[in-house]
Design a protein around this motif. Sequence first.
Motif, PDB file in Angstrom:
ATOM      1  N   TYR A 265       7.874   3.033  -8.988  1.00 39.71           N
ATOM      2  CA  TYR A 265       8.834   1.942  -8.853  1.00 39.71           C
ATOM      3  C   TYR A 265       8.281   0.626  -9.400  1.00 39.71           C
ATOM      4  CZ  TYR A 265      11.553   4.968  -5.726  1.00 39.71           C
ATOM      5  OH  TYR A 265      12.307   5.988  -5.202  1.00 39.71           O
ATOM      6  N   MET A 266       7.011   0.373  -9.156  1.00 41.40           N
ATOM      7  CA  MET A 266       6.410  -0.890  -9.567  1.00 41.40           C
ATOM      8  C   MET A 266       5.954  -0.877 -11.023  1.00 41.40           C
ATOM      9  SD  MET A 266       6.787  -2.464  -6.691  1.00 41.40           S
ATOM     10  CE  MET A 266       5.846  -3.976  -6.858  1.00 41.40           C
ATOM     11  N   GLY A 267       6.003   0.295 -11.661  1.00 41.11           N
ATOM     12  CA  GLY A 267       5.595   0.398 -13.059  1.00 41.11           C
ATOM     13  C   GLY A 267       4.100   0.241 -13.255  1.00 41.11           C
ATOM     14  N   LEU A 268       3.298   0.793 -12.348  1.00 41.34           N
ATOM     15  CA  LEU A 268       1.847   0.659 -12.400  1.00 41.34           C
ATOM     16  C   LEU A 268       1.189   2.020 -12.569  1.00 41.34           C
ATOM     17  CD1 LEU A 268       1.346  -1.883  -9.467  1.00 41.34           C
ATOM     18  CD2 LEU A 268       1.424  -2.396 -11.915  1.00 41.34           C
ATOM     19  N   GLU A 269      -0.069   2.006 -12.968  1.00 39.80           N
ATOM     20  CA  GLU A 269      -0.861   3.216 -13.078  1.00 39.80           C
ATOM     21  C   GLU A 269      -1.273   3.659 -11.675  1.00 39.80           C
ATOM     22  OE1 GLU A 269      -2.763   6.462 -13.999  1.00 39.80           O
ATOM     23  OE2 GLU A 269      -1.685   5.295 -15.519  1.00 39.80           O
ATOM     24  N   GLY A 270      -0.971   4.903 -11.327  1.00 36.85           N
ATOM     25  CA  GLY A 270      -1.254   5.366  -9.978  1.00 36.85           C
ATOM     26  C   GLY A 270      -2.334   6.420  -9.900  1.00 36.85           C
TER      27      GLY A 270
ATOM     28  N   ASP B 148     -11.485  -3.257  -6.714  1.00 35.67           N
ATOM     29  CA  ASP B 148     -11.344  -2.750  -8.072  1.00 35.67           C
ATOM     30  C   ASP B 148     -10.027  -2.013  -8.309  1.00 35.67           C
ATOM     31  OD1 ASP B 148     -13.863  -3.722  -8.742  1.00 35.67           O
ATOM     32  OD2 ASP B 148     -14.859  -1.876  -8.040  1.00 35.67           O
ATOM     33  N   VAL B 149      -9.417  -1.483  -7.262  1.00 39.20           N
ATOM     34  CA  VAL B 149      -8.197  -0.687  -7.446  1.00 39.20           C
ATOM     35  C   VAL B 149      -6.935  -1.456  -7.087  1.00 39.20           C
ATOM     36  CG1 VAL B 149      -9.400   1.499  -7.096  1.00 39.20           C
ATOM     37  CG2 VAL B 149      -8.442   0.299  -5.130  1.00 39.20           C
ATOM     38  N   LEU B 150      -7.082  -2.636  -6.485  1.00 49.56           N
ATOM     39  CA  LEU B 150      -5.899  -3.458  -6.229  1.00 49.56           C
ATOM     40  C   LEU B 150      -5.344  -3.981  -7.552  1.00 49.56           C
ATOM     41  CD1 LEU B 150      -6.857  -5.581  -3.079  1.00 49.56           C
ATOM     42  CD2 LEU B 150      -4.937  -3.988  -3.280  1.00 49.56           C
ATOM     43  N   GLN B 151      -4.058  -3.792  -7.759  1.00 52.83           N
ATOM     44  CA  GLN B 151      -3.436  -4.219  -9.008  1.00 52.83           C
ATOM     45  C   GLN B 151      -2.431  -5.336  -8.717  1.00 52.83           C
ATOM     46  OE1 GLN B 151      -2.204  -0.946 -11.707  1.00 52.83           O
ATOM     47  NE2 GLN B 151      -2.851   0.442 -10.048  1.00 52.83           N
ATOM     48  N   GLN B 152      -2.595  -6.432  -9.449  1.00 48.49           N
ATOM     49  CA  GLN B 152      -1.652  -7.536  -9.268  1.00 48.49           C
ATOM     50  C   GLN B 152      -0.343  -7.186  -9.956  1.00 48.49           C
ATOM     51  OE1 GLN B 152      -2.957 -11.311 -10.777  1.00 48.49           O
ATOM     52  NE2 GLN B 152      -1.366 -12.456  -9.702  1.00 48.49           N
ATOM     53  N   TRP B 153       0.745  -7.505  -9.258  1.00 45.01           N
ATOM     54  CA  TRP B 153       2.079  -7.229  -9.820  1.00 45.01           C
ATOM     55  C   TRP B 153       2.771  -8.542 -10.089  1.00 45.01           C
ATOM     56  CZ3 TRP B 153       7.214  -8.178  -8.952  1.00 45.01           C
ATOM     57  CH2 TRP B 153       8.118  -7.353  -9.642  1.00 45.01           C
ATOM     58  N   GLY B 154       3.217  -8.744 -11.321  1.00 46.96           N
ATOM     59  CA  GLY B 154       3.903  -9.970 -11.683  1.00 46.96           C
ATOM     60  C   GLY B 154       2.947 -11.146 -11.725  1.00 46.96           C
ATOM     61  N   THR B 155       3.512 -12.320 -11.636  1.00 46.13           N
ATOM     62  CA  THR B 155       2.716 -13.549 -11.707  1.00 46.13           C
ATOM     63  C   THR B 155       2.483 -14.166 -10.335  1.00 46.13           C
ATOM     64  OG1 THR B 155       4.738 -14.843 -12.050  1.00 46.13           O
ATOM     65  CG2 THR B 155       3.581 -14.058 -14.021  1.00 46.13           C
TER      66      THR B 155
ATOM     67  N   VAL C 155       0.847  -1.193   0.000  1.00 43.82           N
ATOM     68  CA  VAL C 155       0.000   0.000   0.000  1.00 43.82           C
ATOM     69  C   VAL C 155       0.880   1.239   0.000  1.00 43.82           C
ATOM     70  CG1 VAL C 155      -1.826   1.260   1.206  1.00 43.82           C
ATOM     71  CG2 VAL C 155      -1.761  -1.252   1.298  1.00 43.82           C
ATOM     72  N   ASP C 156       0.625   2.135  -0.936  1.00 45.85           N
ATOM     73  CA  ASP C 156       1.340   3.412  -0.953  1.00 45.85           C
ATOM     74  C   ASP C 156       0.555   4.390  -0.080  1.00 45.85           C
ATOM     75  OD1 ASP C 156       2.847   5.615  -1.402  1.00 45.85           O
ATOM     76  OD2 ASP C 156       2.872   5.460  -3.579  1.00 45.85           O
ATOM     77  N   GLY C 157       0.960   4.475   1.180  1.00 42.54           N
ATOM     78  CA  GLY C 157       0.303   5.377   2.119  1.00 42.54           C
ATOM     79  C   GLY C 157       0.934   6.756   2.170  1.00 42.54           C
TER      80      GLY C 157
ATOM     81  N   PHE D  81      -0.057  -7.842  -4.570  1.00 46.43           N
ATOM     82  CA  PHE D  81      -1.041  -6.874  -5.053  1.00 46.43           C
ATOM     83  C   PHE D  81      -0.657  -5.495  -4.511  1.00 46.43           C
ATOM     84  CE2 PHE D  81      -3.111 -10.876  -5.453  1.00 46.43           C
ATOM     85  CZ  PHE D  81      -3.971 -10.763  -6.535  1.00 46.43           C
ATOM     86  N   VAL D  82      -0.798  -4.495  -5.371  1.00 49.03           N
ATOM     87  CA  VAL D  82      -0.372  -3.144  -5.035  1.00 49.03           C
ATOM     88  C   VAL D  82      -1.576  -2.217  -5.009  1.00 49.03           C
ATOM     89  CG1 VAL D  82       1.118  -1.219  -5.667  1.00 49.03           C
ATOM     90  CG2 VAL D  82       1.863  -3.573  -6.117  1.00 49.03           C
ATOM     91  N   LEU D  83      -1.659  -1.434  -3.944  1.00 52.63           N
ATOM     92  CA  LEU D  83      -2.681  -0.385  -3.844  1.00 52.63           C
ATOM     93  C   LEU D  83      -1.943   0.942  -3.907  1.00 52.63           C
ATOM     94  CD1 LEU D  83      -5.578   0.576  -3.379  1.00 52.63           C
ATOM     95  CD2 LEU D  83      -5.181   0.347  -0.902  1.00 52.63           C
ATOM     96  N   THR D  84      -2.019   1.587  -5.070  1.00 53.06           N
ATOM     97  CA  THR D  84      -1.304   2.853  -5.236  1.00 53.06           C
ATOM     98  C   THR D  84      -1.996   3.960  -4.444  1.00 53.06           C
ATOM     99  OG1 THR D  84      -2.567   3.359  -7.239  1.00 53.06           O
ATOM    100  CG2 THR D  84      -0.492   2.159  -7.516  1.00 53.06           C
ATOM    101  N   SER D  85      -1.369   5.123  -4.410  1.00 53.35           N
ATOM    102  CA  SER D  85      -1.885   6.202  -3.566  1.00 53.35           C
ATOM    103  C   SER D  85      -3.108   6.880  -4.153  1.00 53.35           C
ATOM    104  CB  SER D  85      -0.790   7.250  -3.351  1.00 53.35           C
ATOM    105  OG  SER D  85      -0.424   7.833  -4.586  1.00 53.35           O
TER     106      SER D  85
END
Length: 481
Positions: A312-317, A333-340, A300-302, A344-348
Amino acid sequence: MSVELSTYLRILHRNWILIVALTILGGAGAYGYSVLQTPTYEANTQLYVSVRSDTSGVSELAQGTNFARQAVVSFVDVVDSAIVLDRVINDLDLDTTAQQLARWVEASSPTNSVIISINVSNTNAETAAAIANSVGMNFADVVVNGLEKPEGDAASLVRIETIEPALVPTAPSSPHTTVNILLGIVVGLGLGVAFAVLRSILDTRVHSLHDIEAATEAPVLGGIALDPDARKRPLIVHADPRNPRAESFRSLRTNLQFIDVDGSSRSFVVTSAGPGEGKSTTTSNLAIALAETGARVALVDGDLRLPRVAEYMGLEGGVGLTDVLIGRAELVDVLQQWGTGKLFVLTSGRTPPNPSELLGSQAMQRTLDALAEAFDYVLIDSPPLLLVTDAAVVSRFTSGVLIVAASGSTKKPALAAAVEKLEAIGSRLFGVIVTMLPAKGPDSYSYGAYSYAAPTDEVSRDEKPRDERGRRRSQRQQDDT
């Protein structure tokens, strides 16, 4: 005593370049000083003072000897007097004055002795010997035929004879080049050690794990070596899995797995005392390392003020945590899976005008509770503790806090203040992660010590049931939605 000795040895090791440089500089300076000095030569002559007696009785001889010993004390002061030195100047045709010549002439006599030693210094060896012999001769003439001559034609009872004429010196008496160089080396070494100790006392920055232990009682969970290319490849665990620095994150992961956390959830706020200490990079790599074991990890990007995780993770934030907190989007809906894997990443999301209020809201608590229920590990990257209250506010909704401290950057008072701030609000500090440690030297860290405790290619027995619990929680969450 052993601790103090090891501390001083570490200071010397850390500043060895400075110490060696000052030692060499001291020796070179002494050598240069010696070379620039004009060589000085010393010539020495010795005179014997006696008192003649008309009789040869023992008592008379003893009286004469005692008189000579007493007279020598006064005669010594006569040696460099003008009455003697003016004659020397005339004899040798010297271009100087008696006052100037007296600086180069020194007379002495041992206690209870009738021997007078005359020492003459000069920049010319032959001149030094000539002056010494001339001083001895003219001194004897002044005393015998002048100061101690009786009235009338009677001969003086005082006799002064040269027993050791001055010879031309073959080597200069000064400068003492070898002695000066050794003295310069010793002085340079002393100054180097003094500067090293003073520098260590005045330097309040964290340099090693020992400095962390001096600033807080919290355990050191791991050390991350300095990587000059960290900005180019921040996710070293993914970019170069066999890199020693990547192994240091796996060592940190292993230590984190052994942390005793109350309850089944493991949610951690990762923060630092100040900016630029590598907390976002550390959080991202630690999340990847945890996911390698098969555990479900939520990153989580808090940091709603200066977010870095999406970059850093190369995701849409553009959509993330802030949208969930204000009710504009659902968490799933906003959790994004990273890699295989199961990371899971929750951007800010978009930057809000009131980050602290959002992070301290009930919505934030519900969001973190949902993440803790669905994932084995929840890592929250948050702003520095001493700049804003965001990390302290979020820490109330998590298991505890991990503080990142950068070697050579973080100051010990700042780290201690950050720890006190957490203690004041009752948050639990699990440990400190030291980043930017030098790979070599006294402050280096053996970051591969635990690399085999949690292999990357297999899941430990403890992690398998946690993975199953994560699957069941995720399935229940999807059924509810």
